[in-house]
Design a protein around this motif. Structure first.
Motif, PDB file in Angstrom:
ATOM      1  N   VAL A   1       4.243  13.585  17.604  1.00  0.00           N
ATOM      2  CA  VAL A   1       5.057  12.635  16.760  1.00  0.00           C
ATOM      3  C   VAL A   1       6.195  12.740  16.843  1.00  0.00           C
TER       4      VAL A   1
ATOM      5  N   ILE B   1       8.454   9.733  17.946  1.00  0.00           N
ATOM      6  CA  ILE B   1       9.520   8.930  17.167  1.00  0.00           C
ATOM      7  C   ILE B   1      10.436   8.575  17.826  1.00  0.00           C
TER       8      ILE B   1
ATOM      9  N   LEU C   1      -4.985   3.852  14.679  1.00  0.00           N
ATOM     10  CA  LEU C   1      -3.464   3.935  13.926  1.00  0.00           C
ATOM     11  C   LEU C   1      -2.887   4.858  14.260  1.00  0.00           C
TER      12      LEU C   1
ATOM     13  N   PHE D   1       1.034   3.448  12.569  1.00  0.00           N
ATOM     14  CA  PHE D   1       1.865   4.445  12.462  1.00  0.00           C
ATOM     15  C   PHE D   1       3.361   3.966  12.587  1.00  0.00           C
TER      16      PHE D   1
ATOM     17  N   PHE E   1       4.055   1.121  10.769  1.00  0.00           N
ATOM     18  CA  PHE E   1       4.150   1.567   9.235  1.00  0.00           C
ATOM     19  C   PHE E   1       5.372   2.250   8.781  1.00  0.00           C
TER      20      PHE E   1
ATOM     21  N   VAL F   1       0.548  -4.099   7.102  1.00  0.00           N
ATOM     22  CA  VAL F   1       0.193  -3.666   5.743  1.00  0.00           C
ATOM     23  C   VAL F   1       2.031  -2.705   5.648  1.00  0.00           C
TER      24      VAL F   1
ATOM     25  N   THR G   1       2.384  -2.914   1.657  1.00  0.00           N
ATOM     26  CA  THR G   1       3.476  -2.103   0.725  1.00  0.00           C
ATOM     27  C   THR G   1       4.147  -1.993  -0.483  1.00  0.00           C
TER      28      THR G   1
ATOM     29  N   MET H   1       3.328  -4.858  -3.146  1.00  0.00           N
ATOM     30  CA  MET H   1       0.839  -4.752  -3.462  1.00  0.00           C
ATOM     31  C   MET H   1       1.676  -4.966  -4.682  1.00  0.00           C
TER      32      MET H   1
ATOM     33  N   LEU I   1      -1.411  -6.836   1.266  1.00  0.00           N
ATOM     34  CA  LEU I   1      -2.186  -5.289   1.077  1.00  0.00           C
ATOM     35  C   LEU I   1      -3.682  -5.255   1.905  1.00  0.00           C
TER      36      LEU I   1
ATOM     37  N   ALA J   1      -8.661  -0.703   9.180  1.00  0.00           N
ATOM     38  CA  ALA J   1      -9.538   0.058   8.291  1.00  0.00           C
ATOM     39  C   ALA J   1     -11.513  -0.649   9.526  1.00  0.00           C
TER      40      ALA J   1
ATOM     41  N   THR K   1      -9.936   4.926   7.489  1.00  0.00           N
ATOM     42  CA  THR K   1      -8.999   4.738   6.602  1.00  0.00           C
ATOM     43  C   THR K   1      -7.782   5.531   6.733  1.00  0.00           C
ATOM     44  N   PRO K   2      -6.893   4.442   7.527  1.00  0.00           N
ATOM     45  CA  PRO K   2      -5.465   5.538   7.115  1.00  0.00           C
ATOM     46  C   PRO K   2      -4.875   5.717   6.174  1.00  0.00           C
TER      47      PRO K   2
ATOM     48  N   PHE L   1      -1.674   5.488   5.328  1.00  0.00           N
ATOM     49  CA  PHE L   1      -0.875   4.730   4.929  1.00  0.00           C
ATOM     50  C   PHE L   1      -1.315   2.714   3.792  1.00  0.00           C
ATOM     51  N   VAL L   2      -2.892   3.638   4.024  1.00  0.00           N
ATOM     52  CA  VAL L   2      -3.593   2.465   3.274  1.00  0.00           C
ATOM     53  C   VAL L   2      -4.145   2.722   2.109  1.00  0.00           C
TER      54      VAL L   2
ATOM     55  N   PRO M   1      -1.074   3.944  -0.637  1.00  0.00           N
ATOM     56  CA  PRO M   1      -0.642   1.973  -2.133  1.00  0.00           C
ATOM     57  C   PRO M   1      -1.970   1.876  -2.340  1.00  0.00           C
ATOM     58  N   LEU M   2      -2.784   1.885  -1.662  1.00  0.00           N
ATOM     59  CA  LEU M   2      -3.559   1.789  -2.972  1.00  0.00           C
ATOM     60  C   LEU M   2      -4.138   2.507  -3.968  1.00  0.00           C
TER      61      LEU M   2
ATOM     62  N   THR N   1       2.256  14.582  10.475  1.00  0.00           N
ATOM     63  CA  THR N   1       1.800  13.093  10.940  1.00  0.00           C
ATOM     64  C   THR N   1       1.781  12.117   8.957  1.00  0.00           C
TER      65      THR N   1
ATOM     66  N   ILE O   1       4.308  12.579   6.659  1.00  0.00           N
ATOM     67  CA  ILE O   1       5.441  12.036   6.996  1.00  0.00           C
ATOM     68  C   ILE O   1       5.390  10.718   5.799  1.00  0.00           C
ATOM     69  N   VAL O   2       4.456   9.933   6.177  1.00  0.00           N
ATOM     70  CA  VAL O   2       3.556   8.854   5.645  1.00  0.00           C
ATOM     71  C   VAL O   2       4.230   9.338   4.451  1.00  0.00           C
TER      72      VAL O   2
ATOM     73  N   SER P   1       7.085   9.063   2.437  1.00  0.00           N
ATOM     74  CA  SER P   1       8.416   7.813   2.481  1.00  0.00           C
ATOM     75  C   SER P   1       7.163   6.718   1.707  1.00  0.00           C
ATOM     76  N   VAL P   2       5.564   7.072   1.521  1.00  0.00           N
ATOM     77  CA  VAL P   2       4.774   6.119   0.577  1.00  0.00           C
ATOM     78  C   VAL P   2       5.336   6.378  -1.133  1.00  0.00           C
TER      79      VAL P   2
ATOM     80  N   PHE Q   1      13.840  12.712   8.620  1.00  0.00           N
ATOM     81  CA  PHE Q   1      13.271  13.313  10.709  1.00  0.00           C
ATOM     82  C   PHE Q   1      13.697  11.858  10.686  1.00  0.00           C
ATOM     83  N   ILE Q   2      13.130  11.036  10.577  1.00  0.00           N
ATOM     84  CA  ILE Q   2      13.055   9.279  10.749  1.00  0.00           C
ATOM     85  C   ILE Q   2      15.012   8.881  11.128  1.00  0.00           C
TER      86      ILE Q   2
END
Lengths: 284, 332, 307
Positions: free
Chosen positions: A132, A136, A217, A221, A224, A240, A244, A247, A254, A262, C141-142, C144-145, C148-149, C245, C248-249, C252-253, C263-264
């Protein structure tokens, strides 16, 4: 040959009995059809802002069935474009990984000996490399080109396939028809291409189908994080991400792309499982 | 006469529902196991002999349908709740399986697997169980007990594993030992050792042994009494000498002739049984053996013969009257 | 066991070397440097800064210098956060990630394991189908979905839990991130455990245990549990890579001060040392968890010999 024919027919029959897998396949076909056709049929495009229609909810602005985004662009068209990009990445990158994986695994398994040991040692080492961060860095440093995304994701996800193909090749090598081909003088690359690889198709289809959702995915990612496809083009992941940030006021931004993402992954997973049961019955 | 047999099976059927109709693995079996006897059950693979054995301890697959009666002393095993059933399993009736490679738990030490039987069924201390375990290993001729107790199954040879299985089955001093082809997965020399071990242990402990095998030759050496199974039914049942001297069922006779003998003159024709065992999902209307039977009569194809006592202690399920030898000479 | 561990750790050195080298070459092959004209520095100042960080040296010398520092456990100074070392940045962020990560793994093991075993024991029931449908949904379902939900539902709408803004690390701030991170693994483990439980319960040695008259409790805990765990253990290695991985998401969320977030920005700002440092850390964690998985494997299964 007729034997192979029977195998596929039987596999298809077994697949038909799996209702979830069949439903997933049909749904995927519908989504693909929709994302190819709808942007062509729609009066709207994915990039032209309409400042008089910002962030409208579904059905609230005439003609925009799923509403509009913060720049007044039609959400349905954008989501369909997102599906196109995500599916394209998923299929293309899986293809890349299958090509590398099959070539690597079949060669290692067929040649055997120290070549095999060396090639598999390389796979072992690569398994410990955290991909990853590398992807990146690649995305950040070398621009966010769609082709680079295909290549980068494909290049890092071939390890599983290589391992599976190697194992399968090792067992194929023991079979009589390979022995027969060897006796009749088929050697090296010709043997791998003509006799080994065709017999790997079943297992490769299964793992390619299961690799596609992983790749989708991963692209989502990256998008995202803002490292995937760039605006105004969108993938489901970047949609997405955009959703976000909005939202609280406009949850549909979103929810709509999230549902499509999904759904696509869900369908590929079910289809892959169904294919595995249908094509690889001894795994039961 | 003598005391009633401890195990009485009556009208036992084991069926498996399937897409193509029910598969009848065991059909209307009546069988007694007397105290201390050595009973052999012989049949081809698929004849239902293993299914019969599993049904006695209610170890059949979850979707199996069991009907009939299995009485162990005062208890009806088919009606027992799990707790009471567990008091019988491994304690009063125990079992040895075919493949000791897979039947022992590869994750647990030998000692643990043997002693846990005692710990569960007898109120003994860990130390006492350990001592009895080593003693038990000795009696199945495994030396260096203390060391073996700490080993795992994969560290033992196949024959040694089967001895462990037997030690495990006998440590609680059961009244009946069920053995499902206990020597089939082993080398020929080891097979013979295992069989003589069974005889020796029966002589010493008085445990009744029910040995299931496809090999009539094996039975001939060890058993007192034999039941022959075919297509889920008992075809013939008799004391061993009686059965060998006067087989009353064509199937038994065919089986006997297929035993290779060194001492006998070469048979004039190869006595393999023609045809194949019937499909358990689609049994013929009459006698299941009729399609392969050289003595077949018209009645055999419509009516399944009941199991009747043809001579004292000698039961058979065949429409023919009298000894077969005479029939054959008539037919010739 | 000890010798094996030491040998495996020594064997990890070449792998780490590959990682460092790849990262190093990749970063330096890219156009642009950390102190480029974009920041409108005077050329002399840029030169002196680059000299200070040895960026003016030939590449091979920089590489050897970095390796030398790395061997002493020094990941070097960060380029974008002046006056802060990479070691310090990692030391600050790692506890946050470790807390969420370990909570997520524990959650995944306990919940996923329970759901999977239950589904296996009630195979074919409504509970089985329901939990497996949930499992595929969870895998599909990732993060990052989900993340936020979850904020939308539990923080914004219901006000049950705080959504982000890490303040001193109160436990309530960890709940949503940990659950979001755990969810795909709950699902995955549930599927894995269902499959392995069914397989083990059908195995001949479980039939032997039943024939011995052992109570169900003993059959499950003593005879069946360990073999059902083996696929779980092999999953541990890949899981850690996925968790990194995911973190990281999640960072940030939820706006958590972990490592992934750096990192980013580090990559964007050409902060060479920070990028390589974090990459090496991730690599080391993956290697460590793979080793841990193999040790667990040997501990669970007596047939496995560590060579």
């Amino acid at each position: 040959m007729s034997d192979a024919h029977g195998f596929w027919r039987q596999a298809l029959r077994r697949l038909r009995t799996q209702r979830m897998a069949m439903a997933s396949g049909v749904l995927l076909a519908l989504i693909m059809l929709a994302c190819l056709l709808l942007p062509l049929l729609s009066p709207y495009d994915y990039f032209t802002p309409q400042f008089e229609l910002l962030s409208r909810g579904p059905m609230l602005a005439g003609g925009h069935i799923l509403g509009t985004d913060p720049l007044g662009r039609d959400l349905l068209v954008r989501v369909m474009w997102g599906c196109r990009i995500s599916l394209a990445v998923g299929l293309a990158a899986s293809l890349v990984s299958v090509l590398i994986g099959v070539a690597w695994g079949a060669t290692a398994g067929y040649v055997g000996g120290s070549t095999d040991a060396l090639m598999m040692r390389a796979v072992d080492i690569l398994y410990s490399v955290p991909f990853v961060p590398f992807v990146i860095v690649l995305m950040v440093l070398f621009g966010r080109d769609l082709w680079l995304i295909f290549l980068a994701i494909g290049a890092v996800s071939w390890l599983d396939i290589a391992r599976i193909v190697r194992g399968e090749t090792l067992s194929l090598k023991q079979r009589e028809f390979i022995e027969a081909a060897r006796v009749s003088g088929v050697r090296g690359a010709a043997m791998i291409a003509r006799h080994i690889v065709p017999n790997l198709i079943g297992i490769v289809i299964i793992y390619a189908t299961l690799a596609i959702p992983t790749v989708i995915l991963f692209e989502a990612f990256l998008s995202f994080l803002g490292l995937g496809v760039q605006s105004p083009l969108a993938s489901l992941g970047s949609l997405v991400a955009d959703g976000t940030s909005e939202m609280q006021s406009h949850p549909h931004l979103l929810i709509v792309p999230a549902v499509f993402l999904a759904l696509i992954i869900y369908c590929f997973n079910y289809l892959g499982d169904g294919l595995r049961d249908a094509l690889d019955p001894r795994d039961r | 006469m003598s005391a009633p047999p401890p195990l009485r099976i009556r009208g036992l059927s084991v069926g498996y529902p399937s897409d193509h109709g029910a598969i009848q693995a065991v059909r209307e079996v009546d069988l007694d196991v007397a105290a201390g006897e050595f009973l052999g059950i012989v049949g081809e693979s698929g004849s239902g002999k293993t299914q019969l054995l599993l049904a006695i301890l209610r170890l059949s697959a979850p979707h199996a349908r069991l009907a009939g009666s299995i009485r162990y002393r005062e208890q009806e095993l088919l009606q027992l709740n799990v707790r009471a059933l567990n008091q019988v399993r491994g304690n009063r009736i125990s079992m040895v399986f075919q493949d000791p490679m897979t039947a022992l738990n590869p994750y647990l030490r030998i000692g643990r697997q043997i002693t846990e039987v005692l710990r569960v069924h007898r109120n003994v201390s860990g130390r006492e169980a350990e001592r009895r375990g080593i003693e038990m290993l000795e009696s199945v001729h495994i030396p260096e007990g203390p060391r073996r107790m700490r080993q795992y199954p994969h560290e033992l040879s196949g024959g040694m594993r089967q001895r462990v299985m037997i030690a495990m089955a006998l440590i609680a001093e059961p009244e009946i030992l069920l053995a499902d082809e206990p020597s089939t997965a082993l080398d020929v020399t080891v097979q013979a050792q295992i069989l003589s071990l069974f005889q020796e242990l029966r002589a010493r402990t008085g445990t009744a042994i029910v040995l299931v095998t496809h090999d009539l030759g094996v039975i001939a050496e060890v058993a007192d009494r034999v039941a022959v199974m075919y297509a889920g039914r008992i075809m013939e049942q008799a004391p061993i000498h009686e059965l060998f001297a006067h087989p009353r069922h064509p199937y038994t006779e065919a089986l006997q002739q297929s035993i290779p003998r060194i001492d006998a003159p070469r048979p004039t024709h190869l006595a393999s049984i023609g045809g194949a065992p019937p499909n358990a999902a689609a049994l013929p209307a009459g006698c299941a053996f009729a399609p392969r039977c050289i003595y077949r009569m018209p009645i055999c194809e419509s009516i399944d013969p009941p199991l009747i006592e043809a001579a004292p202690g000698h039961w058979k399920a065949c429409h023919h009257q009298g000894p077969l030898g005479k029939l054959r000479s008539e037919a010739a | 066991m000890l010798r094996y561990t030491v040998r495996r750790l020594l064997g990890a050195i070449p792998t780490l070397l590959v990682i460092v080298t790849l990262a190093f070459l990749l970063l330096h092959a890219a156009p642009g440097g950390p102190f480029d004209a974009a920041k409108r520095m005077l050329p002399e100042i840029q030169k002196s800064i680059e000299a200070k960080y040895h960026l003016d040296e030939p590449l091979w010398r920089q590489y050897l210098r970095y390796l030398g520092d790395l061997a002493r456990g020094d990941l070097g100074p960060s380029f974008q956060y002046r006056g802060t070392s990479v070691n310090e940045i990692i030391a600050q962020g790692l506890p946050v990630d470790a807390t969420i990560g370990l909570t997520a793994i524990t959650l995944a093991l306990v919940v996923g394991g329970a759901v999977g075993v239950n589904a296996a024991l009630r195979r074919g029931s409504r509970w089985d189908y329901g939990s497996m449908a949930f499992a595929v949904a969870g895998i599909s379902t990732p993060v990052f979905v989900v993340a936020p939900l979850m904020i939308l539902i539990f923080a914004v709408t219901l006000h049950w839990l705080p959504a982000g803004d890490w303040v001193g690390g109160s436990p309530s701030h960890l709940v949503l991130p940990a659950i979001a991170l755990a969810l795909p693994y709950v699902a995955y483990i549930a599927r894995l455990m269902r499959g392995s439980t069914i397989e083990v319960l059908n195995s001949p040695f479980i039939r032997t245990a039943r024939a011995k008259g052992l109570p169900l409790r003993l059959i499950v805990w003593r005879h069946a549990l360990r073999p059902t765990l083996t696929p779980l253990v092999s999953f541990l290695g890949p899981a850690i890579a996925g968790l990194l991985t995911g973190s990281i998401v999640v960072e940030s969320v939820f706006g958590l001060p972990g490592i992934g977030r750096h990192f980013i920005t580090a990559a964007l700002n050409r902060d060479y040392t920070l990028v390589i440092g974090i990459t090496v850390l991730y690599g080391a964690l993956i290697i460590l968890f793979n080793l841990l998985a193999d040790l667990c494997y040997a501990w669970i299964d007596p047939r496995v010999r560590l060579r």
